[in-house]
Design a protein around this motif. Structure first.
Motif, short mmCIF file in Angstrom:
data_model
loop_
_atom_site.label_atom_id
_atom_site.label_comp_id
_atom_site.label_asym_id
_atom_site.label_seq_id
_atom_site.Cartn_x
_atom_site.Cartn_y
_atom_site.Cartn_z
N LEU A 1 12.97 -15.00 -9.70
CA LEU A 1 12.08 -15.04 -8.54
C LEU A 1 12.22 -13.79 -7.68
CD1 LEU A 1 10.12 -16.60 -6.66
CD2 LEU A 1 12.13 -17.73 -5.67
N MET A 2 13.42 -13.24 -7.58
CA MET A 2 13.67 -12.09 -6.70
C MET A 2 13.13 -10.78 -7.24
SD MET A 2 17.49 -12.75 -5.10
CE MET A 2 18.30 -13.22 -6.61
N ARG A 3 12.85 -10.70 -8.51
CA ARG A 3 12.43 -9.43 -9.10
C ARG A 3 11.15 -8.89 -8.46
NH1 ARG A 3 13.21 -11.55 -15.27
NH2 ARG A 3 15.51 -11.67 -15.24
N GLY A 4 11.23 -7.67 -7.98
CA GLY A 4 10.07 -7.01 -7.40
C GLY A 4 9.71 -7.46 -6.01
N ARG A 5 10.54 -8.30 -5.39
CA ARG A 5 10.24 -8.78 -4.05
C ARG A 5 11.33 -8.32 -3.08
NH1 ARG A 5 6.55 -12.84 -5.60
NH2 ARG A 5 7.13 -13.86 -7.56
N THR A 6 10.95 -8.08 -1.85
CA THR A 6 11.94 -7.84 -0.80
C THR A 6 12.59 -9.18 -0.49
OG1 THR A 6 10.58 -6.07 0.13
CG2 THR A 6 12.30 -6.99 1.54
N THR A 7 13.91 -9.24 -0.65
CA THR A 7 14.60 -10.53 -0.57
C THR A 7 15.73 -10.48 0.45
OG1 THR A 7 14.13 -10.97 -2.90
CG2 THR A 7 15.87 -12.28 -1.87
N PHE A 8 15.75 -11.50 1.31
CA PHE A 8 16.86 -11.72 2.23
C PHE A 8 17.57 -12.98 1.76
CE2 PHE A 8 13.98 -9.10 4.57
CZ PHE A 8 14.74 -8.38 5.49
N VAL A 9 18.88 -12.89 1.58
CA VAL A 9 19.60 -14.03 1.05
C VAL A 9 20.93 -14.21 1.78
CG1 VAL A 9 20.58 -12.60 -0.79
CG2 VAL A 9 20.61 -15.08 -1.04
N THR A 10 21.23 -15.46 2.10
CA THR A 10 22.58 -15.83 2.54
C THR A 10 23.13 -16.77 1.50
OG1 THR A 10 21.94 -17.81 3.79
CG2 THR A 10 21.84 -15.70 4.96
N SER A 11 24.38 -16.57 1.13
CA SER A 11 24.99 -17.45 0.14
C SER A 11 26.51 -17.28 0.17
CB SER A 11 24.48 -17.15 -1.27
OG SER A 11 25.14 -17.96 -2.23
N HIS A 12 27.21 -18.40 0.04
CA HIS A 12 28.67 -18.31 -0.08
C HIS A 12 29.09 -18.13 -1.53
CE1 HIS A 12 27.89 -22.60 -0.85
NE2 HIS A 12 28.99 -22.56 -1.59
N ARG A 13 28.12 -18.12 -2.46
CA ARG A 13 28.41 -17.88 -3.86
C ARG A 13 28.26 -16.37 -4.12
NH1 ARG A 13 27.42 -23.09 -6.22
NH2 ARG A 13 28.02 -24.54 -4.56
N LEU A 14 29.39 -15.68 -4.27
CA LEU A 14 29.34 -14.23 -4.44
C LEU A 14 28.61 -13.82 -5.71
CD1 LEU A 14 32.89 -13.08 -3.28
CD2 LEU A 14 30.76 -13.20 -1.99
N GLU B 1 24.40 -29.29 -7.64
CA GLU B 1 25.56 -29.74 -8.40
C GLU B 1 26.01 -28.64 -9.36
OE1 GLU B 1 21.74 -31.33 -10.17
OE2 GLU B 1 22.71 -31.31 -8.20
N PRO B 2 27.32 -28.54 -9.64
CA PRO B 2 27.84 -27.44 -10.45
C PRO B 2 27.14 -27.25 -11.79
CG PRO B 2 29.63 -28.67 -9.46
CD PRO B 2 28.39 -29.44 -9.16
N GLU B 3 26.77 -28.36 -12.45
CA GLU B 3 26.16 -28.22 -13.77
C GLU B 3 24.77 -27.61 -13.71
OE1 GLU B 3 25.76 -32.59 -12.47
OE2 GLU B 3 27.24 -30.98 -12.39
N SER B 4 24.15 -27.62 -12.51
CA SER B 4 22.81 -27.04 -12.36
C SER B 4 22.84 -25.65 -11.75
CB SER B 4 21.93 -27.95 -11.48
OG SER B 4 21.77 -29.23 -12.05
N GLU B 5 23.99 -25.23 -11.25
CA GLU B 5 24.05 -23.98 -10.49
C GLU B 5 23.60 -22.78 -11.33
OE1 GLU B 5 27.27 -21.19 -8.08
OE2 GLU B 5 27.82 -23.22 -8.69
N TRP B 6 24.07 -22.69 -12.55
CA TRP B 6 23.74 -21.54 -13.38
C TRP B 6 22.24 -21.50 -13.67
CZ3 TRP B 6 21.97 -20.92 -18.49
CH2 TRP B 6 22.03 -19.59 -18.98
N ILE B 7 21.64 -22.67 -13.93
CA ILE B 7 20.21 -22.75 -14.20
C ILE B 7 19.42 -22.31 -12.97
CG2 ILE B 7 18.31 -24.30 -14.81
CD1 ILE B 7 20.33 -26.02 -16.29
N VAL B 8 19.84 -22.80 -11.79
CA VAL B 8 19.16 -22.45 -10.55
C VAL B 8 19.31 -20.96 -10.28
CG1 VAL B 8 19.20 -22.75 -8.04
CG2 VAL B 8 19.34 -24.76 -9.54
N GLN B 9 20.50 -20.43 -10.49
CA GLN B 9 20.72 -19.02 -10.22
C GLN B 9 19.87 -18.13 -11.14
OE1 GLN B 9 24.72 -18.02 -9.27
NE2 GLN B 9 24.55 -15.92 -10.05
N GLN B 10 19.72 -18.53 -12.37
CA GLN B 10 18.85 -17.80 -13.29
C GLN B 10 17.42 -17.73 -12.76
OE1 GLN B 10 19.09 -19.66 -17.19
NE2 GLN B 10 19.86 -17.74 -18.05
N SER B 11 16.92 -18.87 -12.30
CA SER B 11 15.54 -18.91 -11.80
C SER B 11 15.41 -18.10 -10.51
CB SER B 11 15.10 -20.36 -11.56
OG SER B 11 15.89 -20.98 -10.57
#
Length: 597
Positions: free
Chosen positions: A519-532, A505-515
């Motif tokens: 999580l991605m720091r220092g890891r090899t990450t593959f991501v698909t997302s329509h959120r640029l 939900e939009p009100e949680s998106e920023w919180i989720v994106q922060q986490s």
């Protein structure tokens, strides 16, 4: 039972050979003991009554009681032992079937309905257990009982005994006719029951959608059609059974008429004793009951044949994704990932990926972009080895992922999917799913890193809160943060994010994106997302179209390139001509999205 199905079950019974042999020994003893009493009847009539030996009445009755008690106790003991063997058979066979289903590829599960697989793993295996142990025991018990009683009857009077037995051999012809009729019926009935289970499972999972579109009556009609097809097959089997069993019973009754009529005539002619005739009457049911029971068991065998074929279809299905012979553990050094001329097709008609090649350096964030059906999610599935490439290869530190064990490969990875799957249990159990040995403090630290701790402690039982099936008691954002906490606790080297914010939900998106960024720091990450906003900071963005890699570079580079990525960016940012016109009219432009493949 069909010989091949019975032979397939023998390995599952082998560990219990001693128990089965001991049970059969008890059987051999209990059958004569359980069928001893008519002999005492004959003795009482001919010796005690006929010769006025009143002193032998109580000993005869006591003997009859004692022998019958021994037979009853031994029979109960045998039944207890073999029932437990049957339950062990079910336990082993069901666990092996489940393990086989877990080893199967995603394509196998996409091609087979979950409800039907559940029906095979539960109902069909229960049907097998009923016959494999109880049925086999009954066949042996009733067969030995019939031979024992037949031998006694012939020893009393050979001609009368053979005349009494003669009609019973007609049962063999009736059985052959019955089997020919019902063999296909029972397989069809099991298949139709699988259809019912599949329809039920699908409709329960999709109940919110059914209610949202007011399609309850439509789905009820479809369910009635499925249950109706199963009922029709059952009716056909019932019709066959109602011809077979009365015919068997009539044959048994005809045998009874012969024994009474001919036996009485022999008594009147002085060629047979009255006690012998009483014994014959006492043995009529022990003689006929095994025949009647064997007819019932034969019908069970036909059901088991149908059920067994469905179970062994699962166990015999080839595993398209399996560890190669001699597969080794993945040797992790840096974590360099390479797709080398990779091609893939879900079907033989059309390729999903064609000649895809790219390199991913350790610790890089790689974003996959493109329109729906371009192949982005397929890239993730191949990396996780949910499917195998049909051309080229994927390597990690130079090792083809097909040459290493699946466990060692996936233990280096964690996935945060578009729709996070949570098990029916506590929040703490779900967070620890990727690392079951983690302590409560470690689980709490992971939840804090995922921005989940604050809402968890506000729940009635905190981390011990039961969240319901699939986490239905939580919001989309809360479910996703638990999935992220689970990934944190797993501590993977390679992280796979498949549209991780699309169901939030939009009100949680920023919180989720922060986490996620944490999580991605220092890891090899593959991501698909329509959120640029999530992929624009990727080290490299790979753009796919119709299964081909057509662009690669950073966000800024791709915008300058003015290719497909730039067009999608313009659509999402509201800079297309349509958006400008809508804005000039005071309307809010619609937000287009990059869909996953």
């Amino acid at each position: 039972m069909n010989q091949s199905i019975f032979r397939r079950l023998l390995p599952y019974l082998k560990p219990y050979t001693r128990t089965i042999v001991f049970g059969l020994l008890l059987l051999v003893i209990s059958i004569p003991a359980g069928n001893f009493h008519p002999l005492v009847w004959a003795y009482i009539v001919d010796e005690v009554i006929g010769k006025q030996r009143t002193d032998m009445l109580l000993p005869a009755i006591a003997t009859m009681f004692g022998v019958q008690a021994v037979g009853t106790v031994l029979g109960a003991w045998r039944g207890n032992l073999l029932e437990k063997v049957g339950q062990n058979l079910v336990w082993n066979l069901r666990n092996e079937t489940y393990a086989k289903l877990q080893r199967q590829s995603l394509s196998y599960h996409h091609e087979n309905r979950a409800g039907d697989l559940v029906s095979r793993t539960m109902g069909d295996i229960d049907q097998l257990q009923e016959v494999a142990v109880q049925g086999t025991d009954s066949i042996i018990a009733n067969g030995l009982s019939f031979l024992w009683v037949a031998g006694i009857l012939i020893s009393f009077h050979p001609v009368l005994g053979l005349a009494t037995l003669a009609p019973i051999f007609l049962v063999g012809f009736l059985t052959k006719y019955f089997n020919a009729r019902v063999k296909s019926m029972y397989r069809d009935a099991r298949d139709r029951l699988g259809d019912v289970a599949a329809r039920l499972q699908e409709n329960l999972a999709g109940l919110p959608l059914i209610k949202a579109y007011a399609r309850e009556e439509y789905e009820s009609t479809r369910f009635r059609e499925a249950t109706g097809a199963h009922r029709a097959m059952q009716f056909r089997a019932i019709n066959a059974r109602t011809l077979f069993f009365p015919a068997v019973q009539f044959v048994g009754f005809f045998s009874n008429i012969i024994s009474v009529g001919y036996g009485a005539w022999l008594v009147l002619q002085g060629q047979f004793t009255l006690g012998g005739l009483v014994a014959y009457r006492g043995y009529w049911w022990p003689l006929f009951a095994p025949i009647n029971q064997l007819a019932t068991i034969n019908e069970m065998l036909q059901r088991a044949q149908a059920a067994g074929s469905r179970v062994f279809e699962i166990l015999d299905a080839p595993e398209t994704i399996a560890d190669a012979p001699g597969a080794t553990e993945l040797k992790w050094s840096q974590g360099h990932v390479a797709f080398e001329d990779v091609s893939f097709a879900y079907t033989t008609r059309k390729s999903t990926l064609q000649g895809v090649s790219f390199q991913v350096e350790p610790g890089q964030m790689v974003a996959l972009a493109g329109p729906s059906g371009a192949g982005k999610t397929t890239i993730l599935n191949l990396l996780l080895r949910f499917y195998d490439v049909t051309g080229g290869r994927i390597t990690i530190d130079g090792q083809d992922i097909r040459s290493v064990t699946q466990h060692s490969l996936r233990s280096r990875m964690a996935i945060v999917p578009q729709e996070p799957f949570l098990f029916n249990g506590t929040i703490g159990d779900n967070i620890r799913y990727g690392n079951p040995g983690a302590s409560n403090d470690q689980a709490e630290s992971a939840a804090r890193a995922a921005n989940a701790h604050d809402f968890i402690v506000e729940l009635p039982n905190g981390y011990a809160t039961e969240i319901g099936e699939r986490g239905v008691k939580l919001s989309g954002g809360q479910r996703q943060r638990i999935a992220i906490a689970r990934a944190f606790l797993a501590d993977p080297q390679i992280l796979v994010l498949d549209e991780p914010t699309s169901a939030v939900e939009p009100e949680s998106e920023w919180i989720v994106q922060q986490s996620l960024e944490r999580l991605m720091r220092g890891r090899t990450t593959f991501v698909t997302s329509h959120r640029l906003s999530l992929i624009r900071n990727a080290d490299v963005i790979l753009v796919f179209e119709e299964g081909r890699l057509i662009e690669r570079g950073s966000h800024a580079h791709l915008l300058e390139h003015q290719g497909l990525y730039a067009q999608m960016h313009q659509m999402q940012m509201g800079h297309s001509n349509g958006a400008s016109i809508a804005a000039s009219n005071g309307a809010t432009p619609p937000q287009s999205t990059l869909a996953t493949a």
